[in-house]
Write a protein that holds these residues in place. Sequence first.
Motif, PDB file in Angstrom:
ATOM      1  N   LEU A 175       0.906  -1.207   0.018  1.00  0.00           N
ATOM      2  CA  LEU A 175       0.150  -0.201  -0.051  1.00  0.00           C
ATOM      3  C   LEU A 175       0.808   1.033   0.055  1.00  0.00           C
ATOM      4  N   ALA A 176       1.954   1.343   0.784  1.00  0.00           N
ATOM      5  CA  ALA A 176       2.797   2.551   0.993  1.00  0.00           C
ATOM      6  C   ALA A 176       3.537   2.655  -0.469  1.00  0.00           C
ATOM      7  N   VAL A 177       3.936   1.599  -1.027  1.00  0.00           N
ATOM      8  CA  VAL A 177       4.604   1.809  -2.554  1.00  0.00           C
ATOM      9  C   VAL A 177       3.551   2.442  -3.448  1.00  0.00           C
ATOM     10  N   SER A 178       2.150   1.750  -3.499  1.00  0.00           N
ATOM     11  CA  SER A 178       1.472   2.193  -4.264  1.00  0.00           C
ATOM     12  C   SER A 178       1.207   3.661  -4.317  1.00  0.00           C
ATOM     13  N   ILE A 179       0.801   4.216  -3.152  1.00  0.00           N
ATOM     14  CA  ILE A 179       0.657   5.682  -2.697  1.00  0.00           C
ATOM     15  C   ILE A 179       1.867   6.460  -3.346  1.00  0.00           C
ATOM     16  N   MET A 180       3.191   5.900  -2.971  1.00  0.00           N
ATOM     17  CA  MET A 180       4.415   6.411  -3.681  1.00  0.00           C
ATOM     18  C   MET A 180       4.339   6.810  -4.962  1.00  0.00           C
ATOM     19  N   LYS A 181       4.127   5.365  -5.734  1.00  0.00           N
ATOM     20  CA  LYS A 181       3.866   5.484  -7.248  1.00  0.00           C
ATOM     21  C   LYS A 181       3.001   6.621  -7.828  1.00  0.00           C
ATOM     22  N   GLN A 182       1.647   6.452  -7.246  1.00  0.00           N
ATOM     23  CA  GLN A 182       0.642   7.429  -7.707  1.00  0.00           C
ATOM     24  C   GLN A 182       1.078   9.045  -7.455  1.00  0.00           C
ATOM     25  N   LEU A 183       1.720   9.371  -6.312  1.00  0.00           N
ATOM     26  CA  LEU A 183       2.315  10.786  -6.063  1.00  0.00           C
ATOM     27  C   LEU A 183       3.312  10.875  -7.180  1.00  0.00           C
ATOM     28  N   LEU A 184       3.985   9.953  -7.392  1.00  0.00           N
ATOM     29  CA  LEU A 184       5.577  10.176  -8.214  1.00  0.00           C
ATOM     30  C   LEU A 184       5.027  10.568  -9.588  1.00  0.00           C
ATOM     31  N   ASN A 203      10.571  14.347  -5.235  1.00  0.00           N
ATOM     32  CA  ASN A 203      11.790  13.815  -4.463  1.00  0.00           C
ATOM     33  C   ASN A 203      10.740  13.044  -3.298  1.00  0.00           C
ATOM     34  N   ILE A 204      10.623  11.825  -3.581  1.00  0.00           N
ATOM     35  CA  ILE A 204       9.804  11.023  -2.445  1.00  0.00           C
ATOM     36  C   ILE A 204      10.899   9.894  -2.222  1.00  0.00           C
ATOM     37  N   THR A 205      11.058   9.851  -0.875  1.00  0.00           N
ATOM     38  CA  THR A 205      12.140   8.840  -0.449  1.00  0.00           C
ATOM     39  C   THR A 205      11.614   7.598   0.339  1.00  0.00           C
ATOM     40  N   PHE A 206      12.051   6.528   0.119  1.00  0.00           N
ATOM     41  CA  PHE A 206      11.842   5.322   0.730  1.00  0.00           C
ATOM     42  C   PHE A 206      12.685   4.581   1.142  1.00  0.00           C
ATOM     43  N   GLU A 207      12.491   4.566   2.520  1.00  0.00           N
ATOM     44  CA  GLU A 207      13.947   3.636   3.484  1.00  0.00           C
ATOM     45  C   GLU A 207      13.482   2.987   4.421  1.00  0.00           C
TER      46      GLU A 207
END
Length: 260
Positions: free
Chosen positions: A127-136, A143-147
Amino acid sequence: MQKKLLLEIVKSISDKPNLNKKNYELAIKHMEQTNFSCFDDCKITVFRIGDDYYQCPIARKREVIKEKEKNMSPLIKSMSFDNFKTSFSDSAKIALTQARMFISQYSKTKDANMIIYGNVGTGKTHLAVSIMKQLLYFSSFENITFETLSNDPSFLKDENRIWNMKHSDLLILDDLGAHLLNNWAMDVLYDIVDTRYQNMSGTIITTNIGSNVRDSNEEFKQQFLNTFGPRISSRLFRKCAFICTSYADVRQAGVSNVLC
């Protein structure tokens, strides 16, 4: 990408103060008049208006996406809302709906937080990655950081990496609390969270803390508070949405494409 969403990207970029807004408004008008025909297999990264040349904002966005995808693992690349399975659980359907709603909220406020908590193997990272991709892909965010935070000294001493976690448009901290953080890592975490709080920047966290909680945000918040203390917790809980993935471990159950 849908042309309507791309237009929103252009409009968002045009609001940045370091660009000439009037000229970009002319560029947007030009794109609308040509019905965005330049988007189809476009190889042009600069376009001309009168005697002036401008970098195409869509081309710039493509460059950002390409650079981000270079650093994504095959597993992360495979995750999206489209392949998040919900047929096995009503709770999964609710979690997916809440994640989609967060995108709309974050696009407006840019300082909303989200914590996705629950059992191992229930799709929190998905779910977190899906949100990241939609916003990206479909917003002006670049600048979206995944750590994943760790006690590794080489990680904690990496000033560039920590700076990026503090100042990115959106930070995703995956699997927070999976390992006990030492005092140094806790201090770094506080510094990151406090900087983002001061800058009014949003953070998404996935965590197995509260895996025994069943749809009780207050009970989860108490467990999170007991683990990370009031300084970190109070800053993250500000404007925070909570998603509880209280269903069973779908990986062990054999449900494909729900990855945590």
